[in-house]
Design a protein around this motif. Sequence first.
Motif, PDB file in Angstrom:
ATOM      1  N   ALA A   1       0.819  -1.208   0.000  1.00  0.00           N
ATOM      2  CA  ALA A   1       0.000   0.000   0.000  1.00  0.00           C
ATOM      3  C   ALA A   1       0.855   1.261   0.000  1.00  0.00           C
ATOM      4  O   ALA A   1       0.446   2.304  -0.522  1.00  0.00           O
ATOM      5  N   LEU A   2       2.071   1.170   0.578  1.00  0.00           N
ATOM      6  CA  LEU A   2       2.970   2.321   0.621  1.00  0.00           C
ATOM      7  C   LEU A   2       3.787   2.467  -0.664  1.00  0.00           C
ATOM      8  O   LEU A   2       4.514   3.445  -0.808  1.00  0.00           O
ATOM      9  N   GLY A   3       3.706   1.494  -1.554  1.00  0.00           N
ATOM     10  CA  GLY A   3       4.381   1.634  -2.840  1.00  0.00           C
ATOM     11  C   GLY A   3       5.461   0.624  -3.121  1.00  0.00           C
ATOM     12  O   GLY A   3       6.022   0.611  -4.221  1.00  0.00           O
ATOM     13  N   TRP A   4       5.796  -0.242  -2.157  1.00  0.00           N
ATOM     14  CA  TRP A   4       6.796  -1.286  -2.406  1.00  0.00           C
ATOM     15  C   TRP A   4       6.073  -2.499  -2.977  1.00  0.00           C
ATOM     16  O   TRP A   4       5.570  -3.357  -2.248  1.00  0.00           O
TER      17      TRP A   4
ATOM     18  N   LEU B   1      17.084   1.423  -0.523  1.00  0.00           N
ATOM     19  CA  LEU B   1      17.516   1.350  -1.916  1.00  0.00           C
ATOM     20  C   LEU B   1      16.348   1.460  -2.889  1.00  0.00           C
ATOM     21  O   LEU B   1      16.504   1.946  -4.013  1.00  0.00           O
ATOM     22  N   SER B   2      15.174   0.983  -2.472  1.00  0.00           N
ATOM     23  CA  SER B   2      14.029   0.938  -3.387  1.00  0.00           C
ATOM     24  C   SER B   2      12.979   1.992  -3.074  1.00  0.00           C
ATOM     25  O   SER B   2      11.846   1.876  -3.532  1.00  0.00           O
ATOM     26  N   ALA B   3      13.352   3.011  -2.294  1.00  0.00           N
ATOM     27  CA  ALA B   3      12.378   4.051  -1.954  1.00  0.00           C
ATOM     28  C   ALA B   3      11.864   4.751  -3.205  1.00  0.00           C
ATOM     29  O   ALA B   3      10.727   5.209  -3.265  1.00  0.00           O
ATOM     30  N   GLY B   4      12.716   4.853  -4.249  1.00  0.00           N
ATOM     31  CA  GLY B   4      12.259   5.368  -5.539  1.00  0.00           C
ATOM     32  C   GLY B   4      12.080   6.871  -5.559  1.00  0.00           C
ATOM     33  O   GLY B   4      12.236   7.573  -4.558  1.00  0.00           O
ATOM     34  N   VAL B   5      11.764   7.379  -6.720  1.00  0.00           N
ATOM     35  CA  VAL B   5      11.559   8.816  -6.909  1.00  0.00           C
ATOM     36  C   VAL B   5      10.208   9.099  -7.541  1.00  0.00           C
ATOM     37  O   VAL B   5       9.947  10.201  -7.994  1.00  0.00           O
ATOM     38  N   GLU B   6       9.339   8.096  -7.584  1.00  0.00           N
ATOM     39  CA  GLU B   6       8.038   8.300  -8.191  1.00  0.00           C
ATOM     40  C   GLU B   6       7.103   8.993  -7.206  1.00  0.00           C
ATOM     41  O   GLU B   6       7.479   9.379  -6.109  1.00  0.00           O
TER      42      GLU B   6
ATOM     43  N   ARG C   1       7.042   9.412  -3.029  1.00  0.00           N
ATOM     44  CA  ARG C   1       8.373   9.100  -2.508  1.00  0.00           C
ATOM     45  C   ARG C   1       8.624   9.749  -1.153  1.00  0.00           C
ATOM     46  O   ARG C   1       9.406   9.238  -0.342  1.00  0.00           O
ATOM     47  N   TRP C   2       7.992  10.892  -0.868  1.00  0.00           N
ATOM     48  CA  TRP C   2       8.208  11.550   0.420  1.00  0.00           C
ATOM     49  C   TRP C   2       7.739  10.654   1.565  1.00  0.00           C
ATOM     50  O   TRP C   2       8.412  10.535   2.589  1.00  0.00           O
ATOM     51  N   LEU C   3       6.602  10.013   1.376  1.00  0.00           N
ATOM     52  CA  LEU C   3       6.104   9.107   2.413  1.00  0.00           C
ATOM     53  C   LEU C   3       7.018   7.906   2.558  1.00  0.00           C
ATOM     54  O   LEU C   3       7.331   7.473   3.676  1.00  0.00           O
ATOM     55  N   ARG C   4       7.475   7.352   1.439  1.00  0.00           N
ATOM     56  CA  ARG C   4       8.334   6.172   1.505  1.00  0.00           C
ATOM     57  C   ARG C   4       9.677   6.490   2.152  1.00  0.00           C
ATOM     58  O   ARG C   4      10.210   5.696   2.929  1.00  0.00           O
TER      59      ARG C   4
END
Length: 743
Positions: A25-28, A322-327, A330-333
């Motif tokens: 749900a958080l994007g991972w 490493l996989s927090a990403g920039v999409e 991303r601030w939440l991740r």
Amino acid sequence: MAFTLFLWWGLLSALGAAGWLLLSALGWRESPSSAAWARPLALLGLGGGVWLLGQRIAVPVALALVAGALFLAGVYTGWRRWAYVRAALAEHWRALLWGEVLFTLAAAWTVWVRGRAPGIAHTEQPMDMAFLASCARAAQLPPADPWLAGEPVSYYYLGYLLWGLVARLTSTAPTAAYNLALAATAGLATQALYGLLWWLLASEARLQGAARCRWAALGALAIMATGNLVLLAESLHAVGVLSGDVARWLGVPGLAEAPVTGRLIPEGNAWWRASRPWLDTALPGHSGTIIAEFPAFSQALGDLHPHWMALPFAVSVAGLALSAGVERGRWLRVAVAGWACGAVALVNGWELPTLLGLLVLGQLRSARAGRSSWRSALGLSGLGVVAALVPYLPFWLALDSQVSGLRVAWFAKTPLRSYLLVFGAWWLPLSAWLWRERRATQRVGRWWLVWLLLPILAVLVVGGVGRLVLSAVSLPRGAALGLLLSLGLAVVTARLWARPADDQAETLQLVFVGLGLCLAVEVFFLGDLFGSRMNTVFKFYAQAWWLLGASAVVAVASLWRGASGAEGGAGGQRVVAMATLALWACLASYPLLTVPQKGATWSLDALAAESPATVEAVAWLREHAQAQDVLLTAPGVDYDPAGSRLATLSGVSTVLGWPQHERQWGRDAALLAERERDIATAYQSADERERGAILRRYGVTWVWLGPAEQAQYGKEALASERWAPWCALAWAKDGQQLWHCRP
């Protein structure tokens, strides 16, 4: 015990399911990776939540609230994302199954080994047992110091709290939870490494499907099971191939004196020597043994230490970073990843710079690649640092520490041969992998100069001109390793700078941080009571092992596949890969050297190795002692498992346990000496008023009269008239007594 094992597996699986759904749900959404990290991260969420609430409300209430919230959040997320769950299971069921199998195998191996010798019998196992037992019975946080009544724990205790909470939820005795925690840590770490490698191996375009799973599983097992090259040296010496002169040159203490048996399997303490690979010279004429543990050794030793407990959490959080990403989002991740970095630091504080370094480096690399602005990257980095530090300020502000500041390692240097004995199995494929891509790496010479000059500037800033001059005088002692590490960092830096969006950039980040830790201990160390860099090398090398190990697995997989048109030819790359795999297979025999002899009965409860009287006394105290009770025992002797035994196994705080360890945790020496005198007076004085004053001063509610007390203070300490004015005999067996004192 089978039912207890099932309860632990079921609880960890339920937490993992909830964690997997929340991560998605958080994007991972890389399902095999996020599922492999879900159990450790859900445990961090459980422990972190209880830690936060437990400062204000009772721990059992906080545990019920946080566990219930995680359960409800998991159910709700699963209901809302059922379509995702079905699609992920359909697409990745084989990869997910691989992770579960690895978790089960690693945990089962440790369960079997610990069941053969479950006792708390050596090294610092009593310390770990005492912390775990104290956390498992804590009513408020911070938990009470089990070896210094009236004081809170002054140590990284979140790992002990996590397993203490699992013990509460499953109604497991702390003495059994100790061995189950060792097994669960091994399983979680193996699965987390599998998830990290599965994600990193996405950079190999031709390595997909079942092959990707196999390489990830092989790599996780290699990192967890292999020993270092000291094991190879031991085997060669045992068969007579390695001469005594060469063995002495290698510098492993005890290697040259080991028996030549003619068999490849070395005998005696070979498994132990692998973790003590050289003598470090702190000052001219003064040497001390360096500790360089690796997962297989830590697992075999059976100490439930912070660096071991932190392994699955650190690997999982590294994957998040490493996989927090920039999409979008991303601030939440990044905030979540930063919070998790801070939580791991409460398990083992030495992990914080490593994990934050990975998080910040990833954001800066994204800016360099043009995926985000530098302003955004700096903002995200700052957010991650704030999220890692601010929520945990109460812990750090209250922590007493023996650390006396940053020191310059101006004389102590690591010989290149000793370093390669520790990390040579990882350097073999990494060096070939980096050499293969040398044309894609530019300006290595300039970066090499930067990494040669940077330590000099750092020493000047921290130590001044005097330390810089002393370092220059001793420079030849560590020049070879310094040149190697700075060259490695230069190659990786140049590659990341020139091609920050490369598919292999995340693996290069791991190499960068791993080599950076190895170089850092050649320049600085944290001052402490040991007076040397031993502890700093120990803690940073333990992290460098899995950072470089995970990178080496990716390197071997890449070399095995053989990039078309790569310099050196695919055939040469395949030879290096085959040689590496053969070497790893030999070193993977290490766990077989560490299997203990089976005791009288197979059990996971540490009490199985205790006398019947001790078992009954511990059970009595667990049943009748209240949360704030204090136990009077003879002070312990550091590294003697018999000292403060009842307090260690029950978690009821004693007035004084191991004094030198309390000094390591920042306690005042005068305070400890005073307590030691008061304890002797309480046991020996003929003045009952003096004895009563001491009992009241420390709030003693239980007095133990066991073998240690009789040996130290004489049989007269057992005299009823000494204790009857203040206490009542509550339990007695085989000449041992437990007295319950009136408030």
